[in-house]
Design an enzyme around this catalytic site. Structure first.
Site, PDB file in Angstrom:
ATOM      1  N   LYS A  90       0.853  -1.198   0.000  1.00 13.34           N
ATOM      2  CA  LYS A  90       0.000   0.000   0.000  1.00 13.34           C
ATOM      3  C   LYS A  90       0.885   1.244   0.000  1.00 13.34           C
ATOM      4  CE  LYS A  90      -1.623   2.925   2.814  1.00 13.34           C
ATOM      5  NZ  LYS A  90      -1.612   4.141   2.008  1.00 13.34           N
ATOM      6  N   GLY A 124       7.311   4.688   8.107  1.00 10.70           N
ATOM      7  CA  GLY A 124       6.540   5.919   8.270  1.00 10.70           C
ATOM      8  C   GLY A 124       6.757   6.502   9.648  1.00 10.70           C
ATOM      9  N   SER A 125       5.756   7.223  10.130  1.00 10.38           N
ATOM     10  CA  SER A 125       5.928   7.963  11.384  1.00 10.38           C
ATOM     11  C   SER A 125       5.863   7.040  12.594  1.00 10.38           C
ATOM     12  CB  SER A 125       4.833   9.024  11.491  1.00 10.38           C
ATOM     13  OG  SER A 125       3.577   8.376  11.474  1.00 10.38           O
ATOM     14  N   GLY A 168       3.341   3.884  13.335  1.00 15.32           N
ATOM     15  CA  GLY A 168       4.033   2.621  13.585  1.00 15.32           C
ATOM     16  C   GLY A 168       3.581   1.984  14.900  1.00 15.32           C
ATOM     17  N   GLU A 220      10.019   0.785  10.447  1.00 20.81           N
ATOM     18  CA  GLU A 220      11.107   1.725  10.122  1.00 20.81           C
ATOM     19  C   GLU A 220      10.547   3.115  10.330  1.00 20.81           C
ATOM     20  OE1 GLU A 220      14.170   0.929   9.161  1.00 20.81           O
ATOM     21  OE2 GLU A 220      14.016  -1.153   8.557  1.00 20.81           O
ATOM     22  N   CYS A 253      14.379  10.241   6.734  1.00 15.44           N
ATOM     23  CA  CYS A 253      14.401   9.734   8.110  1.00 15.44           C
ATOM     24  C   CYS A 253      15.794   9.809   8.719  1.00 15.44           C
ATOM     25  CB  CYS A 253      13.890   8.303   8.122  1.00 15.44           C
ATOM     26  SG  CYS A 253      14.770   7.236   6.984  1.00 15.44           S
ATOM     27  N   GLU A 295      10.918  15.424  15.156  1.00 13.58           N
ATOM     28  CA  GLU A 295      11.307  15.267  13.756  1.00 13.58           C
ATOM     29  C   GLU A 295      10.583  16.331  12.937  1.00 13.58           C
ATOM     30  OE1 GLU A 295       9.952  11.680  11.809  1.00 13.58           O
ATOM     31  OE2 GLU A 295      11.891  11.486  10.825  1.00 13.58           O
TER      32      GLU A 295
END
Ligand code: TAP
Length: 475
Positions: free
Chosen positions: A170, A223-224, A228, A245, A278, A374
């Site tokens: 996705k 992703g974030s 996650g 990740e 990232c 971040e």
């Protein structure tokens, strides 16, 4: 306007529900994308399940040929895929062409490993023979972010396929086209139907449907941290391997004995992809005795960067969306409100597109939001330090632990620092980007699991032990 459909079991499926994809450098629409429903995701998982038996039993060398053919197809179709990647991410065409090349390299790298997914023999008594096998897991689910979609999608899809798993992927709603193009290229390369399925759609519908589908035997999410952790909750009652990740807030540490020119080049790598990376070195720690001199080098590099509306001409590309642009602007405002100063940049340069000037902030405390969260934008924060002990403590004072940079010509010091930094990767005298053949682990809240290199082969297989009674007596 291009129109993109789902890719399920080798067929493209149009859907009544669609979403418009905008070019971040103009906010003009470039494509409509079919949105997968929960039942579309279930159909894709069924297709992947049906394809699994055939794919897992293909001999490994042939499986490698398929992956090599996908790499060749990506290169053949580089112009069109790169164009779509540029339209969805706002990155320059040359940057997008490099992404296609990197994607092809992931498929080639894992193509070369399909016949190296080895078990081992275990010496037991004379009457027993014991060996291990690494077996594929089944259907693997891949949830992909928008910031470098083709590369990040390929880095997990390629090893999953190499190990004999099938895939349902996705992509992010904001940048789904290059992953849909990858699916098409794989079909054109002859990948059997159902082995790779792409369900574009929203995270809350298609993403959650994939995560909660009980026939998905592994999940890779990039992703974030927030999403996650939510995904980990959603799968908490199923014991499946999870690759998360997540984010980063990486320190980049420059000692007084460093090659300052090289370190300054390394510091401004943050501005690649407008800081939407990232592993970007967002916190620049500079030894007090060279601080002013080094900052001048960094500032002169930043001020040479030009922000232009044309994605091929700008040195700093647009941010993914208007909301990402406002978020970056508010982080910079908050840095000033908390006593920091903007040395250069700090503005939205023009109304069209989601651009933000490359920005350096100084004099911010380690506790300011700009130092802890971040930002995912072109904002670098610089700090002074006095000693190794101090800088290691401050570098580690973050919930994340993805990447770090150290610049010094003292080998002993480099070894001391790399040992004490809490990060999955520490680069020394080179803020190098991840590549397929080296692992990309994460510490703390930056993730669990492991992508890249041979570590990914263990993740995408499960271990089986076979223990056999044998009669070794000659007759
Ligand atoms: P997210 O907002 O977390 O989205 C990532 C993906 O998850 C998208 O495809 C998104 O779908 C989907 N998603 C959202 N909600 C979901 C849910 N409830 N269930 C299942 N899927 C869901 O991240 P992003 O903004 O795209 O990417 C930026 C973040 O990724 C940053 O934190 C960055 O550090 C991190 N990142 C990490 C790495 C590594 S290797 N550590 C690499 C790149 C990026 P939609 O958005 O389409 O709805």
């Amino acid at each position: 306007m291009k129109e993109y459909e789902l890719l399920v079991d080798g067929e493209t499926l149009s859907r009544a529900e669609t979403e418009v994809v905008n070019d971040p450098s103009s906010n003009q629409p470039v494509a409509t994308i079919a949105l997968a429903s929960e039942s579309d995701v279930a159909t894709a998982v069924e297709a992947a399940e049906s394809a699994f038996e055939r794919w897992r039993t293909i001999d490994p060398v042939t499986r490698g040929h398929y992956l090599r053919d996908i790499a060749a197809e990506l290169r053949d179709q580089k112009a069109i895929i790169a164009q779509r990647h540029t339209e969805e991410t706002g990155r320059s065409l040359s940057d997008s062409e490099r992404s296609v090349e990197y994607a092809a390299e992931y498929f080639e790298y894992y193509a070369g490993l399909t016949h190296r997914i080895n078990g081992e023999t275990v010496p037991l008594s004379h009457e027993e023979f014991d060996y291990t096998r690494r077996e594929p897991l089944g259907v693997t689910g891949h949830i992909i972010p928008w910031n470098s979609p083709l590369l990040l999608g390929s880095r997990s899809i390629a090893p999953a396929l190499a190990c004999g798993n099938t895939v349902v992927a996705k992509p992010a709603k904001l940048a789904p086209m290059s992953i849909l193009e990858l699916g098409r290229a794989a079909s054109d390369a002859g990948l059997p139907d159902g082995v790779l399925n792409i369900v574009s759609g929203s995270g809350s519908t298609a993403g959650e449907a994939l995560v909660t589908n009980e026939n998905v035997r592994e999940l890779t999410f990039t992703g974030s941290k927030q999403v996650g952790l939510h995904i980990r909750e959603l799968v908490s009652d199923r014991l499946i391997p999870l690759n998360l990740e997540l984010g980063g807030k990486s320190p980049n540490i420059v000692f007084a004995d460093a090659d300052q020119e090289a370190a300054a080049d390394g510091a401004v790598k943050l501005f690649t992809n407008a800081g939407q990376s990232c592993y970007a070195g967002t916190r620049l720690f500079i030894a007090d005795e060279i601080y002013d001199e080094f900052i001048d080098r960094v500032v002169s590099r930043i001020e040479e960067m030009e922000v232009k509306r044309d994605s091929d001409e700008t040195d700093v590309s647009a941010l993914i969306s208007p909301s990402a642009q406002s978020e970056v602007a508010s982080y910079v405002e908050s840095a000033v409100e908390s006593g920091g100063s903007i040395t250069t940049g700090g503005r939205i340069p023009f109304e069209e597109g989601n651009f933000y000037e490359p920005t350096l902030v100084e004099n911010v405390s380690d506790n300011a939001a700009v130092s802890r969260e971040e930002i995912f934008g072109p904002v670098l924060a610089a700090y002074r330090f006095d000693s190794e002990q101090e800088v290691v403590e401050r570098a580690n004072d973050t919930e994340y632990g993805l990447y770090a940079g150290v610049w010094t010509t003292d080998l002993d010091r480099a070894n001391r620092i790399t040992e004490h930094i809490e990060a999955g990767t520490v680069t020394v005298n080179n803020y190098a980007s991840p590549i397929p053949q080296v692992p990309f682990p994460a510490y703390k809240q930056s993730g669990i699991g492991s992508e890249y290199a041979t570590a990914a082969l263990n993740h995408y297989t499960k271990l089986k032990n076979v223990r056999m009674k044998v009669d070794r007596t000659l007759r």
